[in-house]
Design a protein around this motif. Structure first.
Motif, short mmCIF file in Angstrom:
data_model
loop_
_atom_site.label_atom_id
_atom_site.label_comp_id
_atom_site.label_asym_id
_atom_site.label_seq_id
_atom_site.Cartn_x
_atom_site.Cartn_y
_atom_site.Cartn_z
N ILE A 2 -5.47 -50.15 -35.91
CA ILE A 2 -5.64 -48.84 -36.53
C ILE A 2 -7.09 -48.68 -36.96
O ILE A 2 -7.67 -49.56 -37.57
CB ILE A 2 -4.70 -48.70 -37.74
N GLU A 6 -7.50 -43.28 -38.94
CA GLU A 6 -6.04 -43.24 -38.95
C GLU A 6 -5.43 -43.78 -40.23
O GLU A 6 -4.27 -43.57 -40.50
CB GLU A 6 -5.47 -44.02 -37.76
N GLU A 7 -6.20 -44.50 -41.02
CA GLU A 7 -5.66 -45.11 -42.23
C GLU A 7 -6.10 -44.30 -43.45
O GLU A 7 -7.23 -44.39 -43.90
CB GLU A 7 -6.12 -46.56 -42.35
N THR A 10 -8.92 -44.86 -46.66
CA THR A 10 -10.03 -45.76 -46.36
C THR A 10 -11.30 -44.93 -46.28
O THR A 10 -11.41 -44.02 -45.46
CB THR A 10 -9.81 -46.50 -45.04
N GLU A 29 -15.09 -53.12 -47.60
CA GLU A 29 -14.16 -52.00 -47.51
C GLU A 29 -14.10 -51.27 -48.84
O GLU A 29 -14.10 -51.89 -49.90
CB GLU A 29 -12.77 -52.51 -47.14
N TYR A 31 -11.88 -48.11 -50.76
CA TYR A 31 -10.68 -47.29 -50.67
C TYR A 31 -10.70 -46.21 -51.73
O TYR A 31 -11.32 -46.35 -52.78
CB TYR A 31 -9.42 -48.17 -50.81
N ALA A 36 -4.25 -46.77 -52.23
CA ALA A 36 -4.70 -46.83 -50.84
C ALA A 36 -5.02 -48.26 -50.43
O ALA A 36 -4.75 -48.67 -49.30
CB ALA A 36 -5.93 -45.93 -50.65
N HIS A 40 -3.11 -50.37 -47.50
CA HIS A 40 -3.85 -51.08 -46.46
C HIS A 40 -3.40 -52.53 -46.35
O HIS A 40 -3.15 -53.03 -45.25
CB HIS A 40 -5.35 -51.02 -46.77
N GLY A 43 -0.14 -52.70 -44.62
CA GLY A 43 -0.04 -51.92 -43.40
C GLY A 43 -0.06 -52.76 -42.13
O GLY A 43 -0.35 -53.96 -42.12
N SER A 44 0.24 -52.08 -41.03
CA SER A 44 0.35 -52.76 -39.74
C SER A 44 -0.97 -53.38 -39.29
O SER A 44 -0.97 -54.42 -38.64
CB SER A 44 0.88 -51.80 -38.68
N SER A 45 -2.10 -52.75 -39.64
CA SER A 45 -3.38 -53.32 -39.22
C SER A 45 -3.62 -54.68 -39.85
O SER A 45 -4.15 -55.60 -39.21
CB SER A 45 -4.54 -52.37 -39.55
#
Length: 70
Positions: A2, A6-7, A10, A29, A31, A36, A40, A43-45
């Motif tokens: 991702i 898309e997130e 972020t 990173e 957020y 958020a 993250h 999340g899938s990433s």
């Protein structure tokens, strides 16, 4: 994987390479808020990232906890 767009939540994702230690990579990173950040982390990433790198990462620096998150 991702991407940043898309997130939701972020704001910044930078990959930094140390010139004096070529084997060290820093992910910077930012957020929108704490929620958020936790989205993250769950999340899938991050699931994919952990699966693909678990034998390569020495330290994830507390997953943001050193900054009072968590």
């Amino acid at each position: 994987m991702i991407g940043l767009r898309e997130e939701a939540g972020t704001l910044v994702f930078d990959l930094l390479l140390a010139s004096d230690t070529p084997h060290r990579i820093l992910l910077y990173e930012v957020y929108e808020d704490r929620a958020a950040f936790y989205i993250h982390l769950d999340g899938s990433s991050m699931v994919i990232f952990r699966q693909q790198t678990m034998d390569q990462i020495k330290d994830m620096a507390g997953g943001g906890r050193q900054f009072g998150i968590g």
